[in-house]
Design a protein around this motif. Structure first.
Motif: not given
Length: 986
Positions: A271-275
């Protein structure tokens, strides 16, 4: 033929036994003697002898000379017998497989293919009219058919007929015949189409039947100008949220798994957030590392180099792979790479495991120039280097218009390995792509397919459909595990055998006759070109005639045209076509392309066999009908070079006698003699000859083909030489008969010439059941109405029971059913009782192997407990305690030498054994353990249920070729065998 046993001698013993209180021993053929079969030729001998064609070719005969000799009065025609200039009839325009250049004139007509399907729903907004081949359909008293505005119209196709319905009304109750169906709609209205999810405001909907599949059709939009095509709202993608003007979003595929391979630097987000992973705030895969992505339970699972960056799952609706400028990402599902934008995986609403694979953040300019429109990094396929000459592709005749469908195997599972680019579809729909060289395992359960590669089932809980296809790129091949071969033409089509069965046909379809012939292996590759050309024409003629007959037949309902075995012609695909020595054969196929033998205006059944032994046989003697072009006549060329000009097979009388007694229709007790009494063919073959076999129990008459089948079945199982043809004679090695030391104990028993079921005192409620093992269960009956049950018999006549069991045994021997039979046997071995009282024998029987294979299964699979190998002491009747509740063989007093044989009809023959070592035979049993025999019989019954057509065919043959009566004429007049016997007599 000379026989060592005289019929007059054989007839004397029973008479003497009846007239004397102390009968003389009957004479039998010495069991230690041998029987020799001397024959010539290999195969049925009808039509062309392949070794005869070879000898004629090297003697200088032309192809025309060879064919004229073997197929009298036939005509060799070109292009499958169709005039080259004869236009192929078509009632409506068909979509062109090649792109057509569009004129710049806005009024020029265009033809748009929207979809290909086996069903569609059309919803006209306003006035409309439905036609078949542009002709009105009269319905409900009206000359034309019009659906109410807004009413959904459902269209399907079956057996060359259209079925059209709306508002519960079928306007074609028995089907509307035609090649095309049209929906005309009024100006300024539109039609919505279910298959595309869109509506169309101009032109006409035209549904056009496909040539390859009788249920599928093209959905097209025609009667449309270029100007209207360019302005029609069907180009509007719908209500999707608009993208920024400078970017677009492309849907590449929808799947349950994908493998992404980034060429350079990259970053993975949810969801466009870094892991966060491994102490880093962001997750980046090493360049070139394959990244596998799946989805389950609303979570993403992402792994590379054995590392799962989402051990418990990453929650989110989308997952992105961002990649550096001037690098690319390869995607397994499309087999392509992409150099611009971003990979965005978007979860679907309908299925928690499926997701869309999209390319976004992409400008129109970059989209139009991106290499995803080609195959970057994929070099052209290297040419296969073989010793065969380079051939120009053979001209592809336009007839027959339909492609051949060849059945490769029947299975419950297969592994397909595509060499190159490919696509998997279910019922022709979908787009599953597999990396080149990756094995794909396919199974079927209930009505669902399961397709597994790289450890992932891309169907999740199952893909619903009756068929599954593997399309593969031109110039590549697909290997099929069930045949151990690869195929370079056509398409693999897996078709359910019906119902909820897990079994399916593996079919190679979309195959032209010429490409089919390239893989036919019916003659040695080192033969001269002339012989190969004669073979190619014969094989093509046989295929063309068989296709014509089967497709016109009401009884041929199989989804294929030809078997890949010698049931039709041996087709082995690349094993033949890509062999280093195949050049001459391929040249022969190319030289004779489209050439077929005709007689009476139709292709001929160009039968052929390896060697006729010096004399052909007429078709009516061996097969179903006399064909004027297949007579019997001498062929002096065939024996000249044939290695099968003469052959000899020698068996001991003891083993031969046992082979006969293993089958109810040839069981005679101890052999006393055998002779041919008539019906030999013109060539000396004995297919339909009467061979009388006499023994101590009875005399039977069987055909030569049935006797050959009995011998070859047993010889094959034991690794001994088989009879190569029915052109044989036989003789015994000993001129003298020997006394039978195991004689009937009374004149009454000697006079029972047909006592094939037990008849006498029935002792206990399970008496008959105890004799039924290894065959259908027998039941107690009162034969004379005195209130006392005295006969163990079947709920069918004796001859019907014998024919039924014979049919069961025959279909289990067929190569195409053997895999199913073995699978059923394995299952039944796990379900029969753990032991049937033979613990000393069972550790080495076939069931034990299957039990051991399942020993590592989880406990909830129902695996049986370990077998105790310590036998309990037998009781007074020689039975162990474990047998008490499962006494499936007769165990008790055996009255006479034929006692066990007389209880075997309807199942395999049982033999007398001494179970307790007291010197007295007291058990009738089989040459296999009791539990193996029980499992085997259940497997046979299941095979008959799964393949009713095959069973019906073999049952008919067994009725015709078996004994015409087994002593029950009052019952046999109405049994199941009588219609077949009566039809044969007529």
């Amino acid at each position: 033929m000379t026989l060592a046993v005289a019929a007059s001698v054989l007839g004397a013993a029973p008479s003497s036994a009846q007239d004397s209180a102390d009968p003389e021993p009957a004479l039998i053929v010495d069991p230690d003697a041998t029987i020799t079969f001397t024959g010539s030729g290999w195969g049925h001998g009808v039509g062309m002898g392949q070794w005869g064609a070879y000898s004629r070719a090297i003697a200088g005969h032309s192809v025309a000379d060879i064919l004229a000799f073997y197929y009298e009065g036939t005509e060799l025609v070109e292009n499958y017998g169709r005039p080259a200039a004869d236009p192929e009839p078509t009632p409506a325009p068909t979509p062109s497989p090649q792109p057509t250049s569009i004129s710049t004139s806005p009024e020029d007509q265009v033809f748009v293919l929207l979809a290909t399907a086996d069903t569609t729903t059309l919803v006209p907004e306003g006035l409309n009219r439905i036609t078949i081949d542009n002709a009105d359909i009269a319905h409900s008293g009206q000359d034309a058919t019009r659906a109410p505005p807004g009413a959904p119209i459902t269209v399907t196709r079956a057996s060359n007929n259209w079925h059209i319905s709306y508002n519960g009304i079928n306007v074609c109750p028995t089907g509307c015949a035609g090649q095309a169906a049209q929906l005309h709609f009024a100006t300024n209205t539109s039609v919505a189409i279910s298959n595309t999810g869109r509506s169309y405001s101009h032109g006409r909907i035209n549904l056009i039947a496909t040539d390859q599949n009788p249920t599928r059709f093209h959905i097209t939009l025609d009667s449309l100008t270029i100007d209207k095509y360019l302005t029609d709202p069907h180009n509007d993608p719908g209500s999707e949220q608009e993208q920024p003007e400078e970017s677009i979003r492309a849907l590449l595929a929808t799947s349950v798994t994908t493998t992404l391979v980034p060429e350079g630097l990259n970053r993975i987000t949810i969801d466009n957030a870094d892991i966060a992973h491994s102490g880093q705030d962001a997750t980046r895969a090493p360049p070139g590392a394959p990244i596998t992505v799946t989805r389950a339970g609303n979570n993403w699972h992402i792994s590379y180099n054995g590392i799962n960056v989402c051990p418990t799952g990453c929650a989110g609706q989308t997952a992105q792979l961002h990649f550096a400028t001037n690098t690319s990402v390869a995607i397994s599902n499309t087999g392509r790479s992409y150099s611009h934008g971003r990979i965005n995986l978007i979860a679907t609403d309908q299925n928690p495991t499926r997701f869309h694979i999209t390319l976004d953040s992409l400008t129109i300019d970059k989209y139009l120039t991106d290499p995803h429109n080609s195959f970057p990094g994929s070099p052209e396929p290297e040419a296969v280097v073989t010793s065969e000459p380079q051939l120009d592709p053979p001209p592809e005749p336009r007839y027959p218009t339909d492609a051949i469908r060849v059945m490769l195997a029947t299975a419950t599972g297969t592994t397909l390995t595509p060499e190159g680019l490919n696509r998997i579809t279910i019922d022709g729909q979908g787009d599953i792509r597999v990396p080149a060289g990756t094995p794909v395992a396919v199974t079927r359960h209930a009505d669902h397919w399961h397709i597994v590669y790289s450890g992932t089932d891309v169907c999740g809980t199952g893909c619903t459909g009756t068929t599954a296809q593997l399309h593969f790129a031109t110039g590549t091949s697909v290997s099929v595990s069930n045949t151990g071969r690869s195929y370079s033409h056509g398409r693999i089509n897996l078709v359910s055998t019906g119902g909820t069965s897990s079994e399916f046909y593996i079919i190679l379809d979309s195959l032209s006759i010429e490409n089919y012939l390239r893989g036919v292996a019916e003659s040695p590759m080192n033969w001269p070109l002339i012989a190969h050309e004669a073979q190619a024409i014969a094989a093509r003629s046989y295929a063309a005639a068989t296709l014509r007959e089967r497709r016109a037949s009401d009884t041929w309902t199989r989804p294929f045209d030809l078997y890949s075995t010698v049931w039709d012609q041996a087709f082995v695909g690349d094993t033949r076509e890509k062999h280093a020595d195949a050049g001459t054969w391929l040249q022969a196929v190319a030289n004779t392309a489209g050439q077929v033998l005709f007689h009476g205006g139709v292709p001929i059944r160009a039968f052929y066999s390896a060697s006729n032994g010096g004399h052909t046989e007429r078709s009516g003697y061996v097969f179903y009908a006399d064909l004027p072009y297949l007579p019997a006549k001498p062929d002096p060329f065939d024996p000249q070079h044939s290695p099968y000009a003469s052959w000899e097979r020698v068996y001991t009388v003891r083993e031969f006698n046992q082979w006969l007694n293993n089958h109810p229709d040839t069981a005679v007790g101890r052999l006393q003699g055998m002779e041919i009494t008539g019906g030999t063919g013109a060539s000396g073959r004995v297919d339909n000859a009467d061979i009388r076999i006499t023994g101590t129990s009875r005399s039977v008459t069987v055909s030569g083909s049935r006797l050959q089948s009995r011998i070859n079945t047993a010889a094959r199982e034991r690794g001994q030489g088989q009879l190569l043809s029915t052109k044989f004679v036989f003789s015994f090695s000993e001129e003298t008969l020997v006394p039978d030391t195991d004689q009937p104990t009374s004149p009454e028993e000697a006079s029972r010439d047909d006592a094939l079921f037990y008849s006498g005192i029935i002792d206990g409620p399970d008496f008959c059941l105890n004799r039924s093992f290894g065959g259908p269960t027998t039941y107690a009956h009162d034969s004379n109405g005195d209130g006392v049950a005295d006969v163990c018999s079947l709920p069918r006549t004796r001859r019907e029971a014998a024919a039924r069991q014979q049919a069961l045994e025959d279909i289990a021997l067929l190569p195409r059913f053997r895999e199913s039979f073995n699978a059923y046997l394995a299952e039944e071995c796990l379900s029969v009782p753990e032991t049937l009282g033979e613990p000393d024998k069972e550790p080495a029987d076939e069931c034990q192997q299957h039990r051991e294979r399942s020993a590592n299964a989880p406990a909830d699979t129902g695996s049986p407990p370990p077998v105790s190998t310590t036998p309990e002491p037998p009781d007074g009747n020689g039975r162990s305690p474990d047998e008490a509740g499962d006494d499936l063989f007769y165990s008790g007093v055996i009255n006479g030498p034929n006692f066990c044989f007389n209880h075997s009809l309807g199942g395999p023959t049982t033999y007398a054994h001494d179970s307790n070592g007291d010197g007295v035979a007291d058990v009738c049993s089989l040459p296999r353990t009791r539990r193996e025999a029980a499992a085997r019989q259940q497997a046979l019954e299941r095979l008959a249920v799964e393949h009713p057509d095959a069973f019906a065919l073999f049952f008919e043959l067994a009725c015709i070729e078996g004994p015409k009566t087994l002593g029950e004429p009052d019952k046999e007049s109405v049994d199941e065998c009588q219609p077949h016997i009566g039809a044969q007599a007529a």
